[in-house]
Design a protein around this motif. Structure first.
Motif, PDB file in Angstrom:
ATOM      1  N   GLY A 131       0.793  -1.221   0.000  1.00  0.00           N
ATOM      2  CA  GLY A 131       0.000   0.000   0.000  1.00  0.00           C
ATOM      3  C   GLY A 131       0.829   1.276   0.000  1.00  0.00           C
ATOM      4  O   GLY A 131       0.266   2.378  -0.044  1.00  0.00           O
ATOM      5  N   ARG A 132       2.146   1.149   0.025  1.00  0.00           N
ATOM      6  CA  ARG A 132       2.995   2.345   0.049  1.00  0.00           C
ATOM      7  C   ARG A 132       3.243   2.882  -1.356  1.00  0.00           C
ATOM      8  O   ARG A 132       3.163   2.152  -2.338  1.00  0.00           O
ATOM      9  CB  ARG A 132       4.341   2.031   0.712  1.00  0.00           C
ATOM     10  CG  ARG A 132       4.240   1.719   2.189  1.00  0.00           C
ATOM     11  CD  ARG A 132       5.611   1.675   2.826  1.00  0.00           C
ATOM     12  NE  ARG A 132       5.535   1.322   4.235  1.00  0.00           N
ATOM     13  CZ  ARG A 132       6.594   1.248   5.035  1.00  0.00           C
ATOM     14  NH1 ARG A 132       7.811   1.507   4.543  1.00  0.00           N
ATOM     15  NH2 ARG A 132       6.447   0.925   6.303  1.00  0.00           N
ATOM     16  N   LYS A 133       3.599   4.164  -1.407  1.00  0.00           N
ATOM     17  CA  LYS A 133       3.972   4.798  -2.670  1.00  0.00           C
ATOM     18  C   LYS A 133       5.502   4.855  -2.771  1.00  0.00           C
ATOM     19  O   LYS A 133       6.207   4.730  -1.762  1.00  0.00           O
ATOM     20  CB  LYS A 133       3.359   6.192  -2.762  1.00  0.00           C
ATOM     21  CG  LYS A 133       1.830   6.130  -2.864  1.00  0.00           C
ATOM     22  CD  LYS A 133       1.213   7.508  -3.008  1.00  0.00           C
ATOM     23  CE  LYS A 133      -0.312   7.387  -3.158  1.00  0.00           C
ATOM     24  NZ  LYS A 133      -0.965   8.705  -3.272  1.00  0.00           N
ATOM     25  N   PRO A 134       6.038   5.022  -3.982  1.00  0.00           N
ATOM     26  CA  PRO A 134       7.492   4.974  -4.173  1.00  0.00           C
ATOM     27  C   PRO A 134       8.291   5.879  -3.231  1.00  0.00           C
ATOM     28  O   PRO A 134       9.372   5.493  -2.769  1.00  0.00           O
ATOM     29  CB  PRO A 134       7.649   5.405  -5.630  1.00  0.00           C
ATOM     30  CG  PRO A 134       6.414   4.906  -6.288  1.00  0.00           C
ATOM     31  CD  PRO A 134       5.329   5.106  -5.270  1.00  0.00           C
ATOM     32  N   ALA A 135       7.787   7.075  -2.928  1.00  0.00           N
ATOM     33  CA  ALA A 135       8.518   7.999  -2.061  1.00  0.00           C
ATOM     34  C   ALA A 135       8.680   7.460  -0.648  1.00  0.00           C
ATOM     35  O   ALA A 135       9.543   7.926   0.102  1.00  0.00           O
ATOM     36  CB  ALA A 135       7.816   9.347  -2.020  1.00  0.00           C
ATOM     37  N   GLU A 136       7.865   6.489  -0.288  1.00  0.00           N
ATOM     38  CA  GLU A 136       7.928   5.899   1.057  1.00  0.00           C
ATOM     39  C   GLU A 136       8.817   4.661   1.096  1.00  0.00           C
ATOM     40  O   GLU A 136       8.879   3.982   2.127  1.00  0.00           O
ATOM     41  CB  GLU A 136       6.521   5.536   1.525  1.00  0.00           C
ATOM     42  CG  GLU A 136       5.559   6.709   1.560  1.00  0.00           C
ATOM     43  CD  GLU A 136       4.137   6.272   1.860  1.00  0.00           C
ATOM     44  OE1 GLU A 136       3.712   6.428   3.018  1.00  0.00           O
ATOM     45  OE2 GLU A 136       3.467   5.759   0.933  1.00  0.00           O
ATOM     46  N   LEU A 137       9.502   4.368  -0.014  1.00  0.00           N
ATOM     47  CA  LEU A 137      10.331   3.170  -0.117  1.00  0.00           C
ATOM     48  C   LEU A 137      11.805   3.539  -0.241  1.00  0.00           C
ATOM     49  O   LEU A 137      12.153   4.618  -0.728  1.00  0.00           O
ATOM     50  CB  LEU A 137       9.928   2.340  -1.340  1.00  0.00           C
ATOM     51  CG  LEU A 137       8.469   1.909  -1.448  1.00  0.00           C
ATOM     52  CD1 LEU A 137       8.238   1.212  -2.787  1.00  0.00           C
ATOM     53  CD2 LEU A 137       8.093   0.980  -0.298  1.00  0.00           C
ATOM     54  N   SER A 138      12.658   2.619   0.179  1.00  0.00           N
ATOM     55  CA  SER A 138      14.098   2.794  -0.032  1.00  0.00           C
ATOM     56  C   SER A 138      14.437   2.504  -1.496  1.00  0.00           C
ATOM     57  O   SER A 138      13.600   1.975  -2.253  1.00  0.00           O
ATOM     58  CB  SER A 138      14.885   1.835   0.864  1.00  0.00           C
ATOM     59  OG  SER A 138      14.693   0.486   0.427  1.00  0.00           O
ATOM     60  N   GLY A 139      15.667   2.830  -1.892  1.00  0.00           N
ATOM     61  CA  GLY A 139      16.083   2.551  -3.262  1.00  0.00           C
ATOM     62  C   GLY A 139      16.012   1.075  -3.596  1.00  0.00           C
ATOM     63  O   GLY A 139      15.576   0.689  -4.687  1.00  0.00           O
ATOM     64  N   GLY A 140      16.407   0.234  -2.667  1.00  0.00           N
ATOM     65  CA  GLY A 140      16.345  -1.200  -2.909  1.00  0.00           C
ATOM     66  C   GLY A 140      14.921  -1.701  -3.052  1.00  0.00           C
ATOM     67  O   GLY A 140      14.630  -2.574  -3.880  1.00  0.00           O
ATOM     68  N   GLN A 141      14.011  -1.144  -2.251  1.00  0.00           N
ATOM     69  CA  GLN A 141      12.603  -1.534  -2.345  1.00  0.00           C
ATOM     70  C   GLN A 141      11.995  -1.073  -3.667  1.00  0.00           C
ATOM     71  O   GLN A 141      11.220  -1.803  -4.290  1.00  0.00           O
ATOM     72  CB  GLN A 141      11.839  -0.969  -1.159  1.00  0.00           C
ATOM     73  CG  GLN A 141      12.196  -1.643   0.156  1.00  0.00           C
ATOM     74  CD  GLN A 141      11.702  -0.883   1.370  1.00  0.00           C
ATOM     75  OE1 GLN A 141      11.394   0.318   1.304  1.00  0.00           O
ATOM     76  NE2 GLN A 141      11.624  -1.558   2.510  1.00  0.00           N
ATOM     77  N   GLN A 142      12.343   0.136  -4.107  1.00  0.00           N
ATOM     78  CA  GLN A 142      11.859   0.608  -5.404  1.00  0.00           C
ATOM     79  C   GLN A 142      12.351  -0.293  -6.534  1.00  0.00           C
ATOM     80  O   GLN A 142      11.620  -0.581  -7.478  1.00  0.00           O
ATOM     81  CB  GLN A 142      12.322   2.044  -5.636  1.00  0.00           C
ATOM     82  CG  GLN A 142      11.666   3.073  -4.734  1.00  0.00           C
ATOM     83  CD  GLN A 142      12.174   4.469  -5.010  1.00  0.00           C
ATOM     84  OE1 GLN A 142      12.516   4.820  -6.133  1.00  0.00           O
ATOM     85  NE2 GLN A 142      12.242   5.297  -3.974  1.00  0.00           N
ATOM     86  N   GLN A 143      13.597  -0.740  -6.423  1.00  0.00           N
ATOM     87  CA  GLN A 143      14.148  -1.645  -7.437  1.00  0.00           C
ATOM     88  C   GLN A 143      13.346  -2.938  -7.482  1.00  0.00           C
ATOM     89  O   GLN A 143      13.071  -3.479  -8.546  1.00  0.00           O
ATOM     90  CB  GLN A 143      15.619  -1.920  -7.105  1.00  0.00           C
ATOM     91  CG  GLN A 143      16.516  -2.113  -8.313  1.00  0.00           C
ATOM     92  CD  GLN A 143      16.480  -3.536  -8.833  1.00  0.00           C
ATOM     93  OE1 GLN A 143      15.919  -4.426  -8.210  1.00  0.00           O
ATOM     94  NE2 GLN A 143      17.059  -3.744  -9.984  1.00  0.00           N
TER      95      GLN A 143
END
Length: 342
Positions: A131-143
């Motif tokens: 349920g999170r948006k990209p800005a709420e994620l770390s770089g590794g999580q976005q990857q």
């Protein structure tokens, strides 16, 4: 992994205007194989990947995927996934909706979309963050989100363009393991582009080393690491002491130098890693120009008649101070013979 060629690039030539970026590229990739395109910036690795994705039309040659010629097939009909270096996530969408985006374009049922997205997010370890948006994620999580978004489309080939370059050193190591796990569990054929030799060596089943639009060497990580065929490949994978061989002698800035041991095989040159240089004993002399502490090792740069020599020694040994005159050896047993030097 099948032994049959699944993706074949046959005499592929790619140009930008009158400039040839990749020339007569030939490669066969097996189904389920993880292949790295390794080389410096501008060598043609990303250009080759873009042609496989359908983003660049070849000047000549063919691309065959699973028995079908896709050379002129549009990108959206190739069933080839692409993970960009920047991840290209939609900032206003949640993890779930980012992963579902491509499936919604295919007009799949809500039930099918939910099943695929849920499984895809779970496969990259982000089930708790859907349920999170990209800005709420770390770089590794976005990857991981970008990886899941491509994986749920069930591509025949997944392409990754410098996938770990935006991550810090610790996250890069973690994501190497994550990519390898996902690839092995799903069996997807994967190609990733990198200029990082450690990344290629740790991840790939095979490595394609490229230089100026040409293939320098193709081999397993062990083959590339231990048996480089050229001075370019040797230098790229950590052989810092590289010499051409002429008339049985090393060609050095200080002139021809005879080796202490007789040659038993012909070669265009020899290369030594810093770990292969013997310090404190040998027929050559140098002066310690710099000393670098790297943890369990010290790296020495020697100023010698042969030119600069880089060597390593255990950090547990007494340090050789700057300016120290030091004997060293280049044992043939520690050298990699080179087939080509140019």
């Amino acid at each position: 992994m099948s032994d049959r060629a699944f993706l074949t690039l046959d005499n592929l030539t790619l140009s930008y205007g009158n400039s040839v970026a990749v020339d007569k590229f030939n490669l066969a990739i097996r189904k389920g194989e993880l292949v790295a395109f390794l080389g410096p910036s501008g060598c043609g690795k990303t250009t080759t990947m873009r042609s496989i994705a359908g983003l660049l039309t070849p000047t000549s040659g063919t691309i065959t995927l699973d028995g079908t010629d896709i050379t002129r097939v549009s990108a959206n009909k190739r069933n080839v996934g692409l993970v960009f270096q920047s991840y290209a996530l939609f900032p206003h969408l949640t993890v779930y909706e980012n992963v579902a985006f491509g499936l919604r374009l295919k007009r799949m049922t809500d039930a099918d979309i939910d099943a695929r997205v849920t499984a895809g997010i779970k496969s990259v370890g982000l089930a708790a963050l859907s349920g999170r948006k990209p800005a709420e994620l770390s770089g590794g999580q976005q990857q991981r989100v970008a990886l899941a978004r491509s994986m749920v489309m069930e591509p025949k080939v997944l392409l990754l363009d410098e996938p770990l370059s935006n991550l810090d050193a610790r996250l890069r190591v973690e994501m190497r393991a994550e990519l390898q796990r996902v690839q092995k569990e799903t069996g997807v054929t994967m190609i990733f582009v990198t200029h990082d030799q450690a990344e290629a060596l740790s991840l790939a089943d095979r490595i394609v080393v490229m230089r100026e639009g040409l293939i320098e060497q193709v081999g397993t990580p062990e083959e590339i690491y231990n048996n480089p065929v050229s001075a370019f490949v040797a230098d790229f994978v950590g052989f810092e002491n590289v010499f051409a061989l002429k008339d049985g002698k090393l060609a050095t800035p200080g002139g021809a130098v005879a080796l202490a041991e007789p040659l038993t095989a012909s070669a265009a040159g020899f290369a030594w890693r810093p770990s292969g240089v013997v310090l404190g004993d040998g027929p050559f002399q140098g002066k310690v120009k710099s000393v670098s502490f790297t943890g369990n090792l010290r790296e020495y740069l020697l100023d010698t008649p042969l030119g600069p020599i880089t060597a390593e020694a255990s950090a547990a040994l007494p340090v050789h101070a700057l300016g120290t005159d030091l004997a060293f050896g280049l044992p043939l047993k520690a050298a990699a013979p080179l087939q080509r030097f140019a």
